[in-house]
Design an enzyme around this catalytic site. Structure first.
Site, PDB file in Angstrom:
ATOM      1  N   SER A   1       0.742  -0.933  -0.089  1.00  0.00           N
ATOM      2  CA  SER A   1      -0.011   0.080   0.091  1.00  0.00           C
ATOM      3  C   SER A   1       0.909   1.120  -0.009  1.00  0.00           C
ATOM      4  O   SER A   1       2.118   1.072   0.521  1.00  0.00           O
ATOM      5  CB  SER A   1      -0.734   0.272   1.362  1.00  0.00           C
ATOM      6  OG  SER A   1      -1.920   1.139   1.195  1.00  0.00           O
ATOM      7  N   ASP A   2       0.167   2.498  -0.477  1.00  0.00           N
ATOM      8  CA  ASP A   2       0.889   3.431  -0.578  1.00  0.00           C
ATOM      9  C   ASP A   2       0.092   4.724  -0.339  1.00  0.00           C
ATOM     10  O   ASP A   2      -1.151   4.663  -0.933  1.00  0.00           O
ATOM     11  CB  ASP A   2       2.088   3.718  -1.880  1.00  0.00           C
ATOM     12  CG  ASP A   2       2.810   4.731  -1.575  1.00  0.00           C
ATOM     13  OD1 ASP A   2       3.858   4.621  -0.795  1.00  0.00           O
ATOM     14  OD2 ASP A   2       2.826   5.792  -2.012  1.00  0.00           O
ATOM     15  N   GLN A   3       0.552   5.828  -0.038  1.00  0.00           N
ATOM     16  CA  GLN A   3      -0.253   7.016   0.025  1.00  0.00           C
ATOM     17  C   GLN A   3       0.320   8.357  -0.389  1.00  0.00           C
ATOM     18  O   GLN A   3       1.463   8.482  -0.046  1.00  0.00           O
ATOM     19  CB  GLN A   3      -1.026   7.154   1.640  1.00  0.00           C
ATOM     20  CG  GLN A   3      -2.075   8.495   1.381  1.00  0.00           C
ATOM     21  CD  GLN A   3      -2.352   8.447   3.094  1.00  0.00           C
ATOM     22  OE1 GLN A   3      -1.797   9.161   3.791  1.00  0.00           O
ATOM     23  NE2 GLN A   3      -3.844   8.183   3.098  1.00  0.00           N
TER      24      GLN A   3
ATOM     25  N   ALA B   1      -3.583   3.769  -2.403  1.00  0.00           N
ATOM     26  CA  ALA B   1      -3.591   2.509  -3.171  1.00  0.00           C
ATOM     27  C   ALA B   1      -3.122   1.336  -2.480  1.00  0.00           C
ATOM     28  O   ALA B   1      -2.413   1.315  -1.529  1.00  0.00           O
ATOM     29  CB  ALA B   1      -2.716   2.568  -4.371  1.00  0.00           C
TER      30      ALA B   1
END
Length: 210
Positions: free
Chosen positions: A71-73, A108
């Site tokens: 995940s990444d933001q 994501a």
């Protein structure tokens, strides 16, 4: 139904660990060691999606039998990507730039399992409207809650909520760092269901469809 496969969170974020724990599924944590530098002209949404998948792929490559979550933001302020500030000065600069503005947070999530030839990803957008903060409010906030490890320098789950006038999203957990609604959906697709009976028969080795 719940498979016997190991679930791995490819992240060192304490926020994502706390969020994933809400699903009551045992999981391990592995650092993905991915370069998070944005590519030239890359949008916040594209960057978050690329990094989420890259993190999951890296860890899945070393753990081919496991189901891996990446995940990444990314915070996007009028086309400018805001990363984790890291320092007090950077956090002050970010919050000054954000005051009175609307910021788009793109979070994501990707799920990869090499043994099942499974790779899917999705994202959740969160729109945050910031108050027109004074310099004194910014300094006081960072004294009470030094959010130097958060993109955008504010924790919505903490005192940072007092800096905001509105949050618009279909999934409140996305702003914290992991969109659990979509994460749970991806896990169900790969055969891991938080609400399944643990005594039920396991799924076959390969998913039967999307």
């Amino acid at each position: 139904m719940v498979t016997s496969r190991t679930l791995i969170l490819a992240s060192t974020s304490s926020y994502r660990r706390e969020l994933l724990a809400r699903l009551k599924i045992p999981f391990d944590v592995v650092s993905p060691m991915v370069d998070e530098t944005a590519e030239r002209g890359e949008s916040g949404q594209a960057l978050a999606a690329r990094l989420a998948l890259a993190k999951a792929r890296v860890v899945a490559g070393c753990n081919p039998e496991a189901v891996v979550i990446g995940s990444d933001q990314v915070a996007d302020l009028n086309g400018q990507i805001l990363g984790k500030p890291g320092t007090h000065a950077n956090a002050v600069a970010q919050l000054r730039a954000m005051r009175g503005q609307t910021i788009q947070f793109e979070t994501a999530v990707a799920v990869v399992c090499n043994a099942l030839d499974f790779e899917q990803s999705t994202s959740e957008a969160v729109e945050v409207r910031m108050r027109d903060l004074s310099d004194a409010e910014i300094e006081r906030y960072l004294q009470l809650e030094p959010a130097y490890d958060c993109a955008g320098s504010a924790k919505c789950e903490g005192l940072g909520i007092s800096l905001m006038t509105a949050i618009r999203s279909d999934d409140a957990t996305a702003l914290v760092g992991l969109p659990l609604i979509k994460t749970a959906e991806l896990l169900r697709r790969v055969g891991i269901d938080p609400l399944a009976d643990p005594l039920a028969e396991p799924l076959p080795d390969r998913p039967t469809g999307d």
